[in-house]
Design a protein around this motif. Structure first.
Motif, PDB file in Angstrom:
ATOM      1  N   MET A   1       0.848  -1.166   0.000  1.00  0.00           N
ATOM      2  CA  MET A   1       0.000   0.000   0.000  1.00  0.00           C
ATOM      3  C   MET A   1       0.898   1.235   0.000  1.00  0.00           C
ATOM      4  SD  MET A   1      -2.719   1.296   2.883  1.00  0.00           S
ATOM      5  CE  MET A   1      -3.838  -0.025   2.588  1.00  0.00           C
ATOM      6  N   ILE A   2       0.555   2.177  -0.828  1.00  0.00           N
ATOM      7  CA  ILE A   2       1.284   3.439  -0.869  1.00  0.00           C
ATOM      8  C   ILE A   2       0.480   4.503  -0.127  1.00  0.00           C
ATOM      9  CG2 ILE A   2       2.543   2.872  -2.971  1.00  0.00           C
ATOM     10  CD1 ILE A   2       0.565   4.530  -4.545  1.00  0.00           C
ATOM     11  N   LYS A   3       1.102   5.651   0.107  1.00  0.00           N
ATOM     12  CA  LYS A   3       0.491   6.683   0.931  1.00  0.00           C
ATOM     13  C   LYS A   3      -0.860   7.137   0.377  1.00  0.00           C
ATOM     14  CE  LYS A   3       2.645  10.630   1.335  1.00  0.00           C
ATOM     15  NZ  LYS A   3       3.475  11.761   1.750  1.00  0.00           N
ATOM     16  N   SER A   4      -0.965   7.312  -0.926  1.00  0.00           N
ATOM     17  CA  SER A   4      -2.234   7.761  -1.505  1.00  0.00           C
ATOM     18  C   SER A   4      -3.337   6.720  -1.312  1.00  0.00           C
ATOM     19  CB  SER A   4      -2.059   8.081  -2.993  1.00  0.00           C
ATOM     20  OG  SER A   4      -1.621   6.952  -3.704  1.00  0.00           O
TER      21      SER A   4
ATOM     22  N   LEU B   1      -3.495   4.660   1.253  1.00  0.00           N
ATOM     23  CA  LEU B   1      -3.829   4.766   2.670  1.00  0.00           C
ATOM     24  C   LEU B   1      -4.802   5.922   2.902  1.00  0.00           C
ATOM     25  CD1 LEU B   1      -3.398   4.033   5.673  1.00  0.00           C
ATOM     26  CD2 LEU B   1      -1.432   5.571   5.641  1.00  0.00           C
ATOM     27  N   VAL B   2      -4.537   7.059   2.279  1.00  0.00           N
ATOM     28  CA  VAL B   2      -5.416   8.220   2.423  1.00  0.00           C
ATOM     29  C   VAL B   2      -6.808   7.900   1.877  1.00  0.00           C
ATOM     30  CG1 VAL B   2      -5.808  10.596   1.644  1.00  0.00           C
ATOM     31  CG2 VAL B   2      -3.542   9.892   2.424  1.00  0.00           C
ATOM     32  N   LEU B   3      -6.876   7.236   0.724  1.00  0.00           N
ATOM     33  CA  LEU B   3      -8.174   6.869   0.152  1.00  0.00           C
ATOM     34  C   LEU B   3      -8.941   5.911   1.062  1.00  0.00           C
ATOM     35  CD1 LEU B   3      -7.421   6.405  -3.656  1.00  0.00           C
ATOM     36  CD2 LEU B   3      -8.887   8.111  -2.589  1.00  0.00           C
ATOM     37  N   ARG B   4      -8.256   4.929   1.612  1.00  0.00           N
ATOM     38  CA  ARG B   4      -8.914   3.959   2.486  1.00  0.00           C
ATOM     39  C   ARG B   4      -9.422   4.629   3.759  1.00  0.00           C
ATOM     40  NH1 ARG B   4      -6.382  -1.870   3.286  1.00  0.00           N
ATOM     41  NH2 ARG B   4      -6.593  -1.761   1.034  1.00  0.00           N
ATOM     42  N   LEU B   5      -8.623   5.527   4.317  1.00  0.00           N
ATOM     43  CA  LEU B   5      -9.063   6.249   5.512  1.00  0.00           C
ATOM     44  C   LEU B   5     -10.239   7.168   5.219  1.00  0.00           C
ATOM     45  CD1 LEU B   5      -5.632   7.143   7.156  1.00  0.00           C
ATOM     46  CD2 LEU B   5      -7.346   5.523   7.997  1.00  0.00           C
ATOM     47  N   SER B   6     -10.240   7.800   4.042  1.00  0.00           N
ATOM     48  CA  SER B   6     -11.360   8.683   3.687  1.00  0.00           C
ATOM     49  C   SER B   6     -12.631   7.888   3.429  1.00  0.00           C
ATOM     50  CB  SER B   6     -10.999   9.555   2.483  1.00  0.00           C
ATOM     51  OG  SER B   6     -10.775   8.768   1.343  1.00  0.00           O
ATOM     52  N   GLU B   7     -12.506   6.643   2.929  1.00  0.00           N
ATOM     53  CA  GLU B   7     -13.684   5.796   2.741  1.00  0.00           C
ATOM     54  C   GLU B   7     -14.278   5.387   4.086  1.00  0.00           C
ATOM     55  OE1 GLU B   7     -12.237   2.547   0.418  1.00  0.00           O
ATOM     56  OE2 GLU B   7     -12.207   3.719  -1.448  1.00  0.00           O
TER      57      GLU B   7
END
Length: 95
Positions: free
Chosen positions: A1-4, A6-12
């Protein structure tokens, strides 16, 4: 998993937060870990693991293409040790 990712998963998982705010939080956490390691501190996240900086001595290396000797200066290298809870989650049958 890359940082972007991770950000998408957290925003979901947190639709009530803006994606740019989540990205700022992730960047701040990573920057603080990096700054602490740079100053020789150890960062421990309970249940996840511990980050530390290991000092590597100066040495004489070789250029793999030419075989010429190269002086490699002393440096700090990041090191990570997984926490007990993470090891149990990865290996549920035991260690």
């Amino acid at each position: 998993m890359i940082k972007s990712e991770l950000v998408l998963r957290l925003s979901e998982r947190n639709p009530h937060l803006y994606q740019r705010d989540i990205e700022n939080v992730v960047n701040t956490i990573l920057d603080e870990i990096t700054d602490a390691l740079k100053h020789g501190d150890r960062v421990e996240l309970r249940g996840f693991g511990a980050f530390s900086a290991k000092e590597r001595d100066a040495r004489v290396g070789r250029n793999p293409r030419t075989g010429a000797k190269v002086e490699v200066s002393q440096k700090l290298a990041p090191q990570f040790r997984a926490g007990k809870e993470m090891r149990y989650r990865l290996n549920p049958d035991g260690l």
